[in-house]
Design an enzyme around this catalytic site. Structure first.
Site, PDB file in Angstrom:
ATOM      1  N   SER A 109      13.306 -11.046  68.761  1.00 35.57           N
ATOM      2  CA  SER A 109      12.153 -10.802  69.948  1.00 35.57           C
ATOM      3  C   SER A 109      11.098 -11.845  69.816  1.00 35.57           C
ATOM      4  O   SER A 109      10.729 -12.521  70.936  1.00 35.57           O
ATOM      5  CB  SER A 109      11.535  -9.437  69.635  1.00 35.57           C
TER       6      SER A 109
ATOM      7  N   LYS B 288      11.451   3.897  65.773  1.00 37.46           N
ATOM      8  CA  LYS B 288      11.664   4.360  67.092  1.00 37.46           C
ATOM      9  C   LYS B 288      11.397   5.819  67.452  1.00 37.46           C
ATOM     10  O   LYS B 288      11.069   6.042  68.910  1.00 37.46           O
ATOM     11  CB  LYS B 288      12.883   4.013  67.465  1.00 37.46           C
TER      12      LYS B 288
ATOM     13  N   ASP C   9      15.659  -0.254  76.893  1.00 35.61           N
ATOM     14  CA  ASP C   9      17.031  -0.411  76.625  1.00 35.61           C
ATOM     15  C   ASP C   9      18.025  -0.159  77.851  1.00 35.61           C
ATOM     16  O   ASP C   9      19.036  -0.730  78.151  1.00 35.61           O
ATOM     17  CB  ASP C   9      17.509   0.417  75.647  1.00 35.61           C
TER      18      ASP C   9
ATOM     19  N   ILE D 192      28.266  -4.451  73.074  1.00 31.41           N
ATOM     20  CA  ILE D 192      26.542  -4.667  72.658  1.00 31.41           C
ATOM     21  C   ILE D 192      26.594  -5.519  71.467  1.00 31.41           C
ATOM     22  O   ILE D 192      25.626  -5.837  71.087  1.00 31.41           O
ATOM     23  CB  ILE D 192      25.821  -3.225  72.680  1.00 31.41           C
TER      24      ILE D 192
END
Ligand code: ATR
Length: 273
Positions: free
Chosen positions: A18, A67, A103, A218
């Site tokens: 990120s 999360k 997401d 993914i």
């Protein structure tokens, strides 16, 4: 313009791509700011987040293992994050935290930008796996109009749990029948960790999958997984995993920096190198 601070919190966090993505955009759009990787241990979450608020952070991304725990610290969590059961993006406003999840957006944007004419609305979408990523992807598919989603997972109970989101649309099948159910599919998505470098192989024969179906993985290390290689060799369109990672970052960046950034080939190359 004032200096904008953002980052990603997790534990461990050194592997996160990120900072590379967001700092690339800060430079690309000539903005004043910085995006950092911030290691916060689970027992330090509340204090760690409080420190970010005091330091004037505009917001942060949230990754493993925070999360779910971050929910409790948020003043408000939006419907998307509630449905997915995880917050991956937080905006700080007036010293309070507002949580969302990008997401689902990342998955759908990537599929639409990478696969021409993909049809998961009139044809079934098959989802392999039932972890956190699967939940976001199933939610994204429903939001985008999917009428029939089949989840297959080694642990059936986890798939059933996701199917509870909408049992009219989502069906659960056994992991063992994953090849048979490909017969009419318009989209096949691997959301398991199988096929990733260092993990077991994903064993699946695509023989029954229609040639016009799209295959998405993914996993992005390696970028060309065995699943994608097999799909490509028989003529199916493929969607690699790196795009979801890049696209999910876009709405978060927009919330903090005020610009919805583009995903370019240059950025993709940088993240993969
Ligand atoms: P995430 O939340 O990031 O999606 P996860 O919860 O660890 O990750 O989910 C990983 C997925 O890969 C799960 O669907 C898992 O199946 P189980 O729910 O049965 O654990 C799947 N997976 C991992 N290793 C597997 C294996 N050897 N065979 C089949 N499925 C596997």
């Amino acid at each position: 313009m004032s200096f904008i601070k953002a980052g990603v919190i997790g534990h461990p966090i050194h592997h996160s791509k990120s900072p590379l993505i967001h700092n690339h955009w800060i430079a690309q759009y000539g903005l004043s700011g910085e995006y950092k990787a911030i290691d916060i241990a689970p027992e330090e979450l509340k204090a760690g987040v409080q420190k970010l608020i005091e330091e004037g952070y505009a917001g942060f991304n949230v990754t493993i293992p925070h999360k779910q725990e971050i929910f409790k610290l948020c003043e408000q969590v939006d419907d998307v994050a509630k449905a997915i059961g995880a917050v991956n993006t937080v905006v700080v406003k007036g010293g309070k935290l507002y949580g969302t999840n990008t997401d689902a957006f990342g998955f759908i944007e990537n599929v639409h930008q990478s696969a021409f004419g993909v049809d998961f609305v009139h044809k079934p979408a098959v989802v392999l796996g039932a972890g956190g990523a699967a939940r976001a992807i199933v939610y994204a598919l429903m939001e985008a109009g999917a009428q029939q989603i089949i989840i297959v997972n080694r642990t059936a109970d986890k798939a059933k749990d996701i199917a509870e989101m909408n049992t009219d649309i989502i069906r659960v099948d056994a992991w063992e029948v994953r090849e048979k159910i490909l017969r009419d599919a318009g989209l096949l998505v691997n959301t398991t960790s199988l096929g990733m470098t260092g993990k077991d192989a994903l064993e699946i024969d695509l023989a029954l999958l229609p040639k016009d179906a799209v295959v998405s993985d993914i996993v992005y290390a390696p970028l060309m997984t065995d699943l994608l290689k097999q799909a490509k060799s028989r003529g199916n369109q493929i969607v690699t995993g790196i795009g979801m990672l890049l696209h999910q970052a876009r709405p978060a960046f927009e919330k903090w920096f005020g610009v919805l950034p583009d995903v370019t080939e240059g950025l993709e190359r940088k993240v993969l190198s």
